[in-house]
Motif scaffolding. Structure first.
Motif, PDB file in Angstrom:
ATOM      1  N   UNK A   1     -27.722 -23.299 -50.111  1.00 41.62           N
ATOM      2  CA  UNK A   1     -26.992 -24.105 -49.155  1.00 41.62           C
ATOM      3  C   UNK A   1     -26.194 -25.162 -49.925  1.00 41.62           C
ATOM      4  N   UNK A   2     -24.951 -25.326 -49.550  1.00 42.33           N
ATOM      5  CA  UNK A   2     -24.094 -26.320 -50.185  1.00 42.33           C
ATOM      6  C   UNK A   2     -23.902 -27.464 -49.203  1.00 42.33           C
ATOM      7  N   UNK A   3     -24.365 -28.654 -49.591  1.00 35.58           N
ATOM      8  CA  UNK A   3     -24.222 -29.849 -48.754  1.00 35.58           C
ATOM      9  C   UNK A   3     -23.162 -30.764 -49.337  1.00 35.58           C
ATOM     10  N   UNK A   4     -22.586 -31.594 -48.494  1.00 32.45           N
ATOM     11  CA  UNK A   4     -21.637 -32.626 -48.889  1.00 32.45           C
ATOM     12  C   UNK A   4     -20.387 -32.064 -49.564  1.00 32.45           C
ATOM     13  N   UNK A   5     -19.919 -30.922 -49.130  1.00 29.79           N
ATOM     14  CA  UNK A   5     -18.707 -30.315 -49.675  1.00 29.79           C
ATOM     15  C   UNK A   5     -17.574 -30.559 -48.684  1.00 29.79           C
ATOM     16  N   UNK A   6     -16.523 -31.229 -49.126  1.00 26.94           N
ATOM     17  CA  UNK A   6     -15.366 -31.503 -48.276  1.00 26.94           C
ATOM     18  C   UNK A   6     -14.264 -30.499 -48.608  1.00 26.94           C
ATOM     19  N   UNK A   7     -13.749 -29.837 -47.575  1.00 26.25           N
ATOM     20  CA  UNK A   7     -12.649 -28.902 -47.763  1.00 26.25           C
ATOM     21  C   UNK A   7     -11.772 -28.945 -46.517  1.00 26.25           C
ATOM     22  N   UNK A   8     -10.500 -28.610 -46.695  1.00 26.29           N
ATOM     23  CA  UNK A   8      -9.576 -28.649 -45.566  1.00 26.29           C
ATOM     24  C   UNK A   8      -8.392 -27.741 -45.864  1.00 26.29           C
ATOM     25  N   UNK A  26     -29.148 -20.098 -60.020  1.00 23.34           N
ATOM     26  CA  UNK A  26     -30.090 -20.088 -61.144  1.00 23.34           C
ATOM     27  C   UNK A  26     -31.058 -21.252 -61.139  1.00 23.34           C
ATOM     28  N   UNK A  27     -31.299 -21.804 -62.308  1.00 24.30           N
ATOM     29  CA  UNK A  27     -32.314 -22.831 -62.507  1.00 24.30           C
ATOM     30  C   UNK A  27     -31.868 -24.200 -62.009  1.00 24.30           C
ATOM     31  N   UNK A  28     -32.850 -25.067 -61.871  1.00 25.10           N
ATOM     32  CA  UNK A  28     -32.614 -26.450 -61.469  1.00 25.10           C
ATOM     33  C   UNK A  28     -31.822 -27.170 -62.555  1.00 25.10           C
ATOM     34  N   UNK A  33     -20.104 -24.419 -60.764  1.00 26.14           N
ATOM     35  CA  UNK A  33     -20.120 -23.142 -60.056  1.00 26.14           C
ATOM     36  C   UNK A  33     -18.743 -22.908 -59.437  1.00 26.14           C
ATOM     37  N   UNK A  34     -18.458 -21.652 -59.155  1.00 25.45           N
ATOM     38  CA  UNK A  34     -17.195 -21.273 -58.526  1.00 25.45           C
ATOM     39  C   UNK A  34     -17.443 -20.942 -57.069  1.00 25.45           C
ATOM     40  N   UNK A  35     -16.584 -21.498 -56.211  1.00 26.06           N
ATOM     41  CA  UNK A  35     -16.643 -21.175 -54.790  1.00 26.06           C
ATOM     42  C   UNK A  35     -15.290 -20.635 -54.351  1.00 26.06           C
ATOM     43  N   UNK A  36     -15.335 -19.775 -53.353  1.00 21.79           N
ATOM     44  CA  UNK A  36     -14.114 -19.191 -52.814  1.00 21.79           C
ATOM     45  C   UNK A  36     -13.954 -19.690 -51.388  1.00 21.79           C
ATOM     46  N   UNK A  37     -12.782 -20.228 -51.074  1.00 22.79           N
ATOM     47  CA  UNK A  37     -12.468 -20.734 -49.742  1.00 22.79           C
ATOM     48  C   UNK A  37     -11.325 -19.903 -49.173  1.00 22.79           C
ATOM     49  N   UNK A  38     -11.523 -19.377 -47.951  1.00 21.20           N
ATOM     50  CA  UNK A  38     -10.486 -18.569 -47.306  1.00 21.20           C
ATOM     51  C   UNK A  38     -10.243 -19.092 -45.898  1.00 21.20           C
ATOM     52  N   UNK A  39      -8.963 -19.224 -45.537  1.00 20.87           N
ATOM     53  CA  UNK A  39      -8.655 -19.680 -44.181  1.00 20.87           C
ATOM     54  C   UNK A  39      -8.580 -18.481 -43.240  1.00 20.87           C
ATOM     55  N   UNK A  47     -12.278 -22.456 -56.430  1.00 19.30           N
ATOM     56  CA  UNK A  47     -12.423 -23.775 -57.032  1.00 19.30           C
ATOM     57  C   UNK A  47     -13.724 -23.842 -57.814  1.00 19.30           C
ATOM     58  N   UNK A  48     -13.693 -24.614 -58.891  1.00 17.04           N
ATOM     59  CA  UNK A  48     -14.889 -24.878 -59.676  1.00 17.04           C
ATOM     60  C   UNK A  48     -15.369 -26.277 -59.330  1.00 17.04           C
ATOM     61  N   UNK A  49     -16.652 -26.378 -58.991  1.00 12.93           N
ATOM     62  CA  UNK A  49     -17.207 -27.680 -58.644  1.00 12.93           C
ATOM     63  C   UNK A  49     -18.473 -27.919 -59.458  1.00 12.93           C
ATOM     64  N   UNK A  50     -18.790 -29.180 -59.649  1.00 13.37           N
ATOM     65  CA  UNK A  50     -20.008 -29.579 -60.356  1.00 13.37           C
ATOM     66  C   UNK A  50     -21.086 -29.858 -59.312  1.00 13.37           C
ATOM     67  N   UNK A  51     -22.241 -29.197 -59.468  1.00 10.11           N
ATOM     68  CA  UNK A  51     -23.322 -29.357 -58.487  1.00 10.11           C
ATOM     69  C   UNK A  51     -24.637 -29.694 -59.185  1.00 10.11           C
ATOM     70  N   UNK A  52     -25.517 -30.358 -58.427  1.00  7.25           N
ATOM     71  CA  UNK A  52     -26.889 -30.606 -58.872  1.00  7.25           C
ATOM     72  C   UNK A  52     -27.789 -29.670 -58.095  1.00  7.25           C
ATOM     73  N   UNK A  53     -28.462 -28.782 -58.806  1.00  6.81           N
ATOM     74  CA  UNK A  53     -29.400 -27.853 -58.194  1.00  6.81           C
ATOM     75  C   UNK A  53     -30.771 -28.524 -58.210  1.00  6.81           C
ATOM     76  N   UNK A  54     -31.365 -28.710 -57.027  1.00 13.55           N
ATOM     77  CA  UNK A  54     -32.668 -29.369 -56.944  1.00 13.55           C
ATOM     78  C   UNK A  54     -33.655 -28.462 -56.217  1.00 13.55           C
TER      79      UNK A  54
END
Length: 142
Positions: A1-8, A26-28, A33-39, A47-54
């Protein structure tokens, strides 16, 4: 699950944008990571975003302790001699007595034993404590 992601999108509402994860999380830890956004018109961007895996730990430790403990009056009770706790993440943990106790008074008492893991989850167990006096009374009959 991806939280706090703003897209428009200029033409689509946020509800009409499909977000797909292209990488294995993967690991904590912190990673890109790369995400794909389609309208709704199938215009897509990667887009490549920096995430914290917890890892969210919500399981309290389980306490293993004698159900009945007997000690002499005025003897301090080291509860860890009678039991321990096991946690799904932290492994073996110590236990402690919740509240205070007057060990000079003989009688039967209920103790609340607790253990806290590194995530702050708390496990509890009630055990019975019997405190007996060292005084022995002998009756002699003649």
């Amino acid at each position: 699950m991806i939280n706090n992601l703003e897209y428009y999108d200029d033409l689509s509402s946020k509800q009409n944008i499909k977000v797909s994860l292209l990488d294995n999380l993967g690991d904590i830890g912190t990673k890109e990571i790369n995400i794909k956004l389609c309208d709704k018109y199938d215009n897509c961007a990667i887009n490549t975003i920096l995430v914290d895996i917890i890892d969210i730990d919500i399981t309290p430790p389980k306490i293993y302790c004698n159900d009945l403990i007997t000690i002499k009056s005025n003897q301090l009770l080291d509860i860890n001699k009678y039991g321990f706790a096991l946690d799904n993440v932290d492994g073996k943990l110590s236990i402690e007595i919740e509240g205070s106790m007057d060990y000079s008074r003989s009688g039967e008492y209920m103790l609340l034993i607790k253990s806290v893991d590194s995530s702050g989850n708390v496990g509890y167990k009630e055990v019975q404590l019997v405190i007996y006096s060292n005084i022995s009374i002998f009756y002699l009959y003649f």
